[in-house]
Design an enzyme around this catalytic site. Structure first.
Site, PDB file in Angstrom:
ATOM      1  N   ASP A 132       9.945   0.691   2.470  1.00 12.93           N
ATOM      2  CA  ASP A 132       8.875   0.367   1.606  1.00 12.93           C
ATOM      3  C   ASP A 132       8.325   1.936   1.269  1.00 12.93           C
ATOM      4  OD1 ASP A 132       6.892  -0.572   0.071  1.00 12.93           O
ATOM      5  OD2 ASP A 132       6.864  -2.470   1.480  1.00 12.93           O
ATOM      6  N   ASP A 234       6.314   0.749  -3.880  1.00 12.47           N
ATOM      7  CA  ASP A 234       4.997  -0.073  -3.878  1.00 12.47           C
ATOM      8  C   ASP A 234       4.252   0.321  -5.063  1.00 12.47           C
ATOM      9  OD1 ASP A 234       2.828  -1.784  -2.151  1.00 12.47           O
ATOM     10  OD2 ASP A 234       1.791  -0.079  -2.836  1.00 12.47           O
ATOM     11  N   GLU A 291       7.840  -2.275  -7.360  1.00 14.48           N
ATOM     12  CA  GLU A 291       6.829  -3.202  -7.534  1.00 14.48           C
ATOM     13  C   GLU A 291       6.225  -2.992  -8.744  1.00 14.48           C
ATOM     14  OE1 GLU A 291       3.380  -5.425  -5.194  1.00 14.48           O
ATOM     15  OE2 GLU A 291       3.450  -3.305  -5.357  1.00 14.48           O
ATOM     16  N   HIS A 365       5.058 -10.685   0.975  1.00 15.29           N
ATOM     17  CA  HIS A 365       3.908 -10.842   1.857  1.00 15.29           C
ATOM     18  C   HIS A 365       2.596 -10.638   1.349  1.00 15.29           C
ATOM     19  CE1 HIS A 365       4.486  -6.877   0.615  1.00 15.29           C
ATOM     20  NE2 HIS A 365       3.455  -6.348   0.755  1.00 15.29           N
ATOM     21  N   ASP A 366       2.495 -10.674  -0.280  1.00 17.83           N
ATOM     22  CA  ASP A 366       1.257 -11.024  -0.987  1.00 17.83           C
ATOM     23  C   ASP A 366       1.122 -12.172  -1.413  1.00 17.83           C
ATOM     24  OD1 ASP A 366       0.553  -8.223  -0.461  1.00 17.83           O
ATOM     25  OD2 ASP A 366       1.893  -7.571  -2.300  1.00 17.83           O
TER      26      ASP A 366
HETATM   27  C1  NOJ Z   1       1.068  -3.880  -2.776  1.00 18.93           C
HETATM   28  C2  NOJ Z   1       1.512  -4.291  -1.436  1.00 18.93           C
HETATM   29  O1  NOJ Z   1       2.671  -5.449  -1.623  1.00 18.93           O
HETATM   30  C3  NOJ Z   1       0.446  -4.944  -0.776  1.00 18.93           C
HETATM   31  O2  NOJ Z   1       0.539  -5.500   0.271  1.00 18.93           O
HETATM   32  C4  NOJ Z   1      -0.547  -3.590  -0.635  1.00 18.93           C
HETATM   33  O3  NOJ Z   1      -1.882  -4.273   0.101  1.00 18.93           O
HETATM   34  C5  NOJ Z   1      -0.941  -2.952  -1.889  1.00 18.93           C
HETATM   35  N1  NOJ Z   1       0.368  -2.689  -2.770  1.00 18.93           N
HETATM   36  C6  NOJ Z   1      -1.492  -1.645  -1.596  1.00 18.93           C
HETATM   37  O4  NOJ Z   1      -0.678  -0.796  -0.975  1.00 18.93           O
END
Ligand code: NOJ
Length: 586
Positions: A132, A234, A291, A365-366
């Site tokens: 990542d 990310d 992402e 994970h979000d």
């Molecule tokens: C996206 C990530 O998936 C998330 O978990 C993170 O808090 C934010 N970007 C900041 O890096």
């Protein structure tokens, strides 16, 4: 009071009818795919939340050696690419998404030798490790930032985004960070504000500066040389900032505007990403997945495929189907199944149109757990999880399984906000109260959207702490672990886990599920998601009832076809039980 959390599920609730029995699968012969797809297009990807997967040393935190010890679980699932959430040195303000040193492993997760061993052991099982890359921002404890904040004349002074205060001393703009509060933090030493799209502990890098871009390329190339199989990039849509920093029209009572609407996908971003692609990826066999919050299917020509910047792009329309504004978890919207279907169809078609490839995901994970997020309440939990598993593993693209999804996890519903760990959850809760919602409404939203639901420790067995750790887990293990765990599910032929394993081998046996063209059928059907996968030699028809009531379809849809995935003894095309999924082949 601005509004209430609405129930979002529009598919009628019905009495649950349990789906029983195993699945009929065809022979175990592996058919070679005839196409010239890359390794990462044919495989299954799996996301590991490193902190929660497996603890090898009893400190309550998952680690790299823990992952190495469980690689066979992934192998059995047919996984060929494992995305690790960030495990670099980090003060963990955002669980590793605040990186202090890109070249070393956080001691809580192990050492670089452990990482080398993980890469090697994974390779032995045909599994590649995906790192990542958090390149929009670093930790405020990164040496780069420490130097940058030490004064205006040091060589790294321009590596982050510094701006003078407004004449009244306030922040340069009224932008709200994604995690809440102003996106600017004042620094006494420089007498200036720095920008942070996320937490104040996550200052944004200044990609305008070529030295920054070169430093980030060096990081990526370091990991390519280590032998990783690719990168998840990310928050990549935020790296380019607008030429001018101006106030936006406030979108809430706090007088601020979400930074996303001011900076996401700003013109010029693609130049940086092309530069990154040519200096990191060209000549390798790694893949990249961005992402890309803010990128829509109609933008994909620029973002994926030969002329684009990534091999795959995670878009967020689907996971935000019920959330018009990510800032406000208390304002949700109703949606219908045809919208849900369209996210996949548009995603696949636009990716194809761009010459790219679609990453299929329902969780990460979000996000909260998919069986709660996308399916109507009620019904058998196993059947619900299997219905979504069928979608995930037969849709065209590379499926990304989120740790625990293969076991059928549900959301945590902890009673108090104090039970939660995630900083974003806590900030959303505070924001809701400040905006006038009741505590009950704020907690209902937390139950529905908290990122902690995806982050509880992996449930390996029914022993203490679900076999995740011998110590005290950093986040409580969810109490259902005594039944819902890897070992118990392995022993149960009808379990969600065994269904994933069977589906995974079905993909390899029937290669049209990997390389076949995708066509959606029965788009207007309000219960069934149906599509075909046709590679010219074989055509599979997938029908999934996404409701908790019986559904029917025209049996002619699968006339002369053989059922390659159906309930034992069920030779009744035309009818689907609640959440039943079938696959026919001709
Ligand atoms: C996206 C990530 O998936 C998330 O978990 C993170 O808090 C934010 N970007 C900041 O890096």
């Amino acid at each position: 009071m601005k509004g209430k959390l609405k129930r979002i599920l529009v598919i009628p609730l019905m009495v649950c009818i349990l789906i029983s029995g195993g699945c009929n699968m065809s022979s175990t012969t592996v058919t070679e795919t005839s196409s010239d797809l890359s390794w990462w297009q044919k495989t299954i990807a799996y996301e590991i939340y490193v902190k929660s997967f497996k603890d090898s040393d009893g400190d309550g935190t998952g680690d790299l050696n823990g992952i190495t010890s469980e690689l066979d679980h992934l192998k059995e699932l047919g996984v060929g690419a494992v995305w690790l959430t960030p495990c670099y040195v980090s003060p963990q303000a955002d669980n590793g998404y605040d990186i202090a040193d890109y070249y070393n492993i956080d001691p809580a997760y192990g050492t670089m030798e452990d990482m080398d061993r993980l890469i090697e052991e994974a390779k032995k099982r045909d599994i590649r490790i995906i790192m990542d890359l958090v390149f929009n921002h670093t930790s405020n404890e990164n040496e780069w930032f420490k130097k940058s904040r030490s004064g205006k004349d040091n060589p790294k002074s321009d590596w982050y985004i510094w701006r003078d205060p407004k004449p009244d001393g306030s922040a340069p703009t009224n932008w709200r960070s994604i995690f809440g509060g102003s996106a600017w933090e004042f620094d006494e030493t420089r007498g200036q504000y720095y920008l942070h799209t996320f937490l104040p502990e996550q200052p944004d890098l200044n990609w305008e500066n070529p030295e920054v871009r070169a430093a980030l390329r060096d990081v990526a190339n370091f990991w390519v040389k280590k032998g990783v199989g690719g990168f998840r990039m990310d928050a990549i849509t935020y790296i380019k900032k607008p030429a001018e920093y101006k106030d936006g029209t406030p979108d809430a009572e706090d007088g601020m505007v979400g930074i996303h609407s001011m900076t996401a996908n700003t013109d010029g971003i693609l130049d940086y990403l092309h530069e990154f692609k040519s200096s990191v990826q060209d000549g390798t066999d790694i893949f990249t997945v961005g992402e890309a919050n803010g990128v829509k299917p109609s933008d994909l020509d620029d973002w994926t495929g030969e002329n684009g910047v990534f091999d795959m792009v995670f878009m967020f329309g689907l996971v935000n189907i019920d959330l018009p504004d990510e800032t406000n978890w208390c304002e949700t919207r109703d949606w219908k199944l045809d919208e849900f279907k369209s996210f996949f169809t548009d995603g696949v078609k636009s990716s194809e149109g761009a010459g790219g490839w679609f990453p299929v995901f329902l969780e990460n994970h979000d996000q909260s757990r998919s069986i709660v997020h996308f399916l109507p309440e009620g019904g058998d939990r196993k059947a619900r999880a299997k219905a979504l598993a069928t979608l995930l593993l037969t849709m065209k693209g590379t499926p990304f399984i989120m740790e625990g999804e293969e076991l059928g996890y549900e959301n945590v519903n902890w009673p108090s906000i104090d039970d939660y760990d995630d900083i974003s959850t806590k900030n959303h809760y505070e924001f809701a109260l400040e905006e006038g919602y009741s505590e009950e409404e704020a907690m209902e939203a937390v139950h529905h959207f908290s990122r902690d639901s995806a982050r509880t420790p992996m449930q390996w067995d029914s022993t203490q702490n679900a076999g995740f750790t011998t110590g005290t887990p950093w986040l409580p293990v969810y109490p259902d672990y005594e039944t819902w765990n890897r070992t118990s599910e392995k022993e149960d032929p009808d379990s969600v886990l065994n269904y994933y394993i069977k589906l995974s081998s079905l993909r390899r046996e029937h290669s049209e599920l990997i390389d076949g063209d995708y066509e959606e059928i029965m788009h207007d059907d309000e219960s069934i998601f149906a599509f075909t996968r046709n590679n010219g030699t074989k055509k599979a028809t997938v029908l999934i009832n996404l409701t908790n009531k019986e559904a029917s379809y025209d049996p002619g849809t699968v006339k002369d076809a053989t059922c390659i995935l159906c309930l034992e003894g069920d030779a009744d095309p035309g009818a689907l039980r609640p959440y039943e999924a079938v696959i026919y082949e001709e």
